[in-house]
Write an enzyme that holds these catalytic residues in place. Structure first.
Site, short mmCIF file in Angstrom:
data_model
loop_
_atom_site.label_atom_id
_atom_site.label_comp_id
_atom_site.label_asym_id
_atom_site.label_seq_id
_atom_site.Cartn_x
_atom_site.Cartn_y
_atom_site.Cartn_z
N CYS A 92 3.23 1.75 2.87
CA CYS A 92 4.92 1.02 2.49
C CYS A 92 5.64 1.74 2.12
O CYS A 92 6.39 1.41 2.37
CB CYS A 92 4.65 -1.24 1.87
N ASP A 113 10.57 -35.36 -7.75
CA ASP A 113 9.36 -35.17 -8.43
C ASP A 113 9.20 -34.46 -9.53
O ASP A 113 8.98 -34.69 -10.45
CB ASP A 113 8.59 -34.68 -7.11
N ASP A 138 2.96 -34.93 -4.30
CA ASP A 138 4.24 -35.11 -3.54
C ASP A 138 4.08 -34.91 -2.23
O ASP A 138 2.77 -34.18 -1.88
CB ASP A 138 5.34 -34.55 -3.68
N ASP A 150 7.62 -30.60 -5.24
CA ASP A 150 8.30 -29.91 -4.85
C ASP A 150 10.17 -30.05 -5.04
O ASP A 150 11.13 -29.55 -4.73
CB ASP A 150 8.37 -29.66 -3.14
N CYS A 206 0.78 -0.90 -0.17
CA CYS A 206 -0.06 0.05 -0.59
C CYS A 206 0.97 1.21 0.21
O CYS A 206 2.12 1.58 0.02
CB CYS A 206 -1.06 0.03 1.46
#
Lengths: 52, 732
Positions: free
Chosen positions: B50, B635, B449, B631, B47
């Site tokens: 920030c 895999d 996984d 991940d 925003c």
């Protein structure tokens, strides 16, 4: 119809002005952060005096 | 086509961590000289407050000349000569924003920016030209004739011809490339329409004809360029975020030399080098331990959730994580030879299979281009044979090409993809591949996984009950002294229960075993079962043992924490009658436990990486469209083999490279939502095709009959483009 000789250059000139403004904005990287610019206007940080 | 895909592979292949290390590290080293700007990634800013907070704190910091936040990319660029990111990160973190260093060299932002600005410029020019020509055209449509009409046509032509030559370049270039490869893409009929419309209009203007199509030619450029820009924008956002993930990891190893320890890029390691691996660091190359004891987390490679003990003589593979003690490793294989690179051949093979997927837009254009050319040619031939008037026949053919030109078709897919991926991006999903959404819509089978995907790969204490209340401060002090994940989990659980640590003497970590300390003449120990003289027992859960110096050691059990949203995600998939499978490299009891908890009926444990890819391929040959969510390195082959794949941002970057979609947050719930969005997106794309086809079906008979006017072409073009865009925006 003589008025056309004024109106056509005027309309083309205005259009060119708009195009030049767009090119200037593009060169000035004003389209880099659209989301940030939308938020920045809400900040009061530089309301009273411009950013140095 | 074939060489293009081959080239893609090389690019993708080189994105595996081992092979990527060399260029990345090299670029980093190059950037060190003379680079004044520091770029930080700020994932949590959102925003106006920030922006001002971050800019204010940075500009007030001594040594900083300027700081500029980019909210779209969630980055801050700091102009601070001579300062490093390590000095600036604490400044930003001091006001509560997360900050990470970004490797400026890995962000090829400037080239991408130039391309975006280039398209924007062409849109601007064609938009300007379109508006001016439209003003003149309205006058012609409303009845200007004779000299006035000719004058307006001449002025229109003077604006339109340079505009088409400039704004149409992307289409001409792409059409030329397509023709060189002997294909008819979408851009060949577009370019033909542009050229023919301009040429026939010039001819008509010279012979003071009634109809000129300058407005149509320019409008065509304008709408199609918008489609191009949307397409570019989606890819640019995905690419910059993907680059950001890569730029976050700077692979380095610490080589032991006669002079001591020196940091070197991983790519420079050669077999025989001795490297030191600190606790918590990832093993950079394959090798054998020569010194030190520790424990090793293999979750990313094999899916095992319980750490294994490591001692001199044991072989380690690149990608494993050293947990407790410092180790010295003799490198046996590095870079391309290491086990990290071994799976890349599998990945390449699987990706070439997926390269055959043709997007809806391509399929539509394959059908469409020959049809349009055939139609235009037939009407030309028909009119020429019927009237022997070449000028009239060419006029009709040009009108047919303009009316059928795929304005709406060119916008139909990019507009929907932009809307859908924007929506998913806000939910924390990053679409890396243009056709990923379409493929996601086909999915009828989801393979998960376990470690790191359905679970966080972070242990959690099952219960505090076994530790007597009076002993908790002692346990807290012990646990805080160690960086081992189990100790950290224990410390966190105790801290949440409000325990204050006691003061211990002689606190020392025994690498590979645990941590020991002394309190009022009592020796305290926390660590492995065999070190404390206990037996591990049930292998279902990882466990740590606590010896308080009196009585038997206490068994502390840990379970792997479920990823937030995992239960909701699986439940939602099952409720929609998707087939859900769990394939894990972990031990059977652990997998069974998790499958039961989530209600997954089909699960397999102890699966090797090859088996995973094989299982996914088998499902594919059954005619299933598999979505793989994983991940780890184990895999990676399966991710590449699946119809479409998703990996969390915490994954190894080989896995992220192999997958189509990256999950930026830790929540798994958006996966189920993504399937819904993808399905709705595909429906919208098909609706959009139907809408643009509808306009053509109405307008083409007029064009073939020779009744089409420039007014009609302009109306059909703009109406269809606008309705297609509005339909796409319904997805947002």
């Amino acid at each position: 119809m003589e008025v056309l000789s004024i109106l056509i250059p005027v309309s083309l000139g205005l259009g060119t002005l708009g195009l030049l403004a767009f090119v200037w904005a593009l060169r000035g990287r004003q389209y880099e952060d659209p989301k940030g610019d939308a938020e920045r206007i809400l900040s009061q940080e530089w309301d009273d005096h411009p950013k140095p | 086509m074939a060489d293009a895909t081959l080239h893609d592979h090389e690019l993708r292949l080189s994105a595996c961590p081992a092979c990527d290390a060399a260029p990345l590290a090299q670029r980093l080293a190059d950037a060190r000289g003379g680079q004044a700007d520091v770029i930080l990634s700020l994932p949590t800013i959102h925003c106006a407050t920030c922006i001002t907070d971050v800019e204010r704190v940075l500009t007030r910091h001594p040594g900083v000349r300027a700081a500029r936040v980019n909210l779209t990319l969630r980055r801050v660029t700091v102009d601070a000569p001579g300062m490093s990111a390590a000095e600036l990160i604490p400044v930003v973190e001091s006001i509560g924003y997360e900050a990470h260093e970004l490797d400026p060299a890995a962000l090829s932002a400037s080239a991408a920016d130039r391309q975006g600005r280039d398209i924007l410029m062409r849109i601007g020019v064609s938009g300007f030209a379109m508006m001016n020509i439209m003003i003149l055209s309205v006058a012609v449509w409303s009845g200007a004739d004779a000299a006035t009409r000719d004058l307006f046509h001449w002025i229109s032509g003077a604006i339109a011809l340079p505009t088409v030559a400039f704004a149409g370049q992307p289409f001409f270039a792409s059409a030329w490339r397509a023709l060189c490869h002997g294909r008819l893409g979408m851009d060949v009929p577009i370019s033909l329409a542009l050229v023919l419309a301009s040429a026939i209009s010039v001819y008509e203007t010279v012979h003071s004809g009634h109809h000129a199509y300058f407005d149509a030619a320019v409008m065509l450029c304008f709408f199609l360029l918008i489609g191009r820009y949307l397409d570019y924008r989606t890819r640019a956002v995905a690419r910059s975020a993907a680059e950001e993930l890569t730029a976050l990891e700077v692979p380095r190893a610490f080589r032991l030399t006669a002079a001591g320890e020196e940091p070197v890029p991983v790519a420079e390691l050669v077999p025989g080098d001795l490297i030191r691996i600190r606790p918590g660091a990832r093993v950079p190359a394959d090798g054998e331990i020569t010194e030190g004891r520790s424990e090793i987390d293999r979750a990313l490679l094999t899916g095992e959730s319980i750490p294994v003990a490591a001692a001199p003589g044991m072989a380690l593979s690149a990608g494993e994580v050293n947990l407790t003690g410092p180790l010295v490793l003799r490198v046996t294989a590095a870079g391309r030879d290491s086990s990290l690179a071994r799976l890349t051949a599998l990945v390449a093979a699987a990706e070439s299979a997926r390269g055959h997927y043709t997007g809806l837009a391509d399929r539509a254009s394959r059908l469409y281009s020959p049809l349009v050319h055939l139609m235009a040619f037939c009407s030309f031939l028909g009119w020429y044979l019927a009237t022997h008037d070449l000028r009239l026949a060419v006029n009709v053919a040009a009108a047919v090409l303009i009316i059928t030109c795929p304005c709406a078709l060119g916008l139909a897919v990019p507009a929907v993809i932009t809307a859908a991926s924007g929506r998913l991006f806000r939910r924390g999903m990053l679409i890396k591949d243009g056709t990923a959404l379409e493929r996601l819509a086909d999915v009828d089978c989801v393979v998960f996984d376990k470690t790191g995907t359905l679970t966080m790969g972070v242990p959690q204490l099952v219960s505090l009950a076994p530790i007597p209340v009076e002993a908790r401060p002692l346990a807290m002090a012990l646990a805080q002294g160690s960086g081992h994940p189990l100790s950290q989990a224990l410390a966190q659980a105790l801290a949440e229960a409000g325990t204050q640590p006691a003061a211990l003497d002689d606190l020392r970590e025994v690498p590979g075993y645990g941590i020991a300390g002394r309190w009022q003449d009592r020796g305290l120990r926390l660590g492995r079962a065999d070190w404390l003289g206990a037996s591990h027992g049930d292998a279902r859960l990882s466990a740590s043992w606590l010896d308080l110096g009196q009585g038997a050691p206490i068994r502390l059990e840990f379970s792997d924490r479920l990823r937030p949203g995992a239960e909701a995600c699986v439940a939602r998939l099952l409720a929609r009658r998707q087939r859900v499978l769990l394939l894990s490299g972990d031990a059977a009891p652990v997998v069974e436990d998790l499958a039961a908890r989530l209600g997954i009926a089909e699960w397999r444990a102890g699966v090797t990486p090859l088996d995973k890819a094989e299982a996914v391929r088998a499902l594919g040959s059954e005619g299933r469209h598999v979505l793989m969510v994983g991940d780890g390195l184990n895999d990676t082959a399966a991710l590449a083999e699946a119809h479409v794949s998703i990996s969390p941002a915490s994954a190894l970057d080989a896995a992220r490279t192999a997958s189509d979609i990256v999950l930026m947050g830790s929540d798994l719930a958006p996966v189920a939502e993504a399937l819904d969005v993808a399905r709705r997106a595909r429906a919208r794309i098909k609706e959009n095709f139907a809408i643009s086809l509808g306009y053509n079906v109405v307008a083409v008979p007029f064009a073939i009959a020779g009744l089409a006017t420039p007014l009609m072409a302009a109306l059909a073009m703009s109406l269809s483009s606008i309705s297609v865009t509005l339909n796409a925006l319904r997805l947002r």
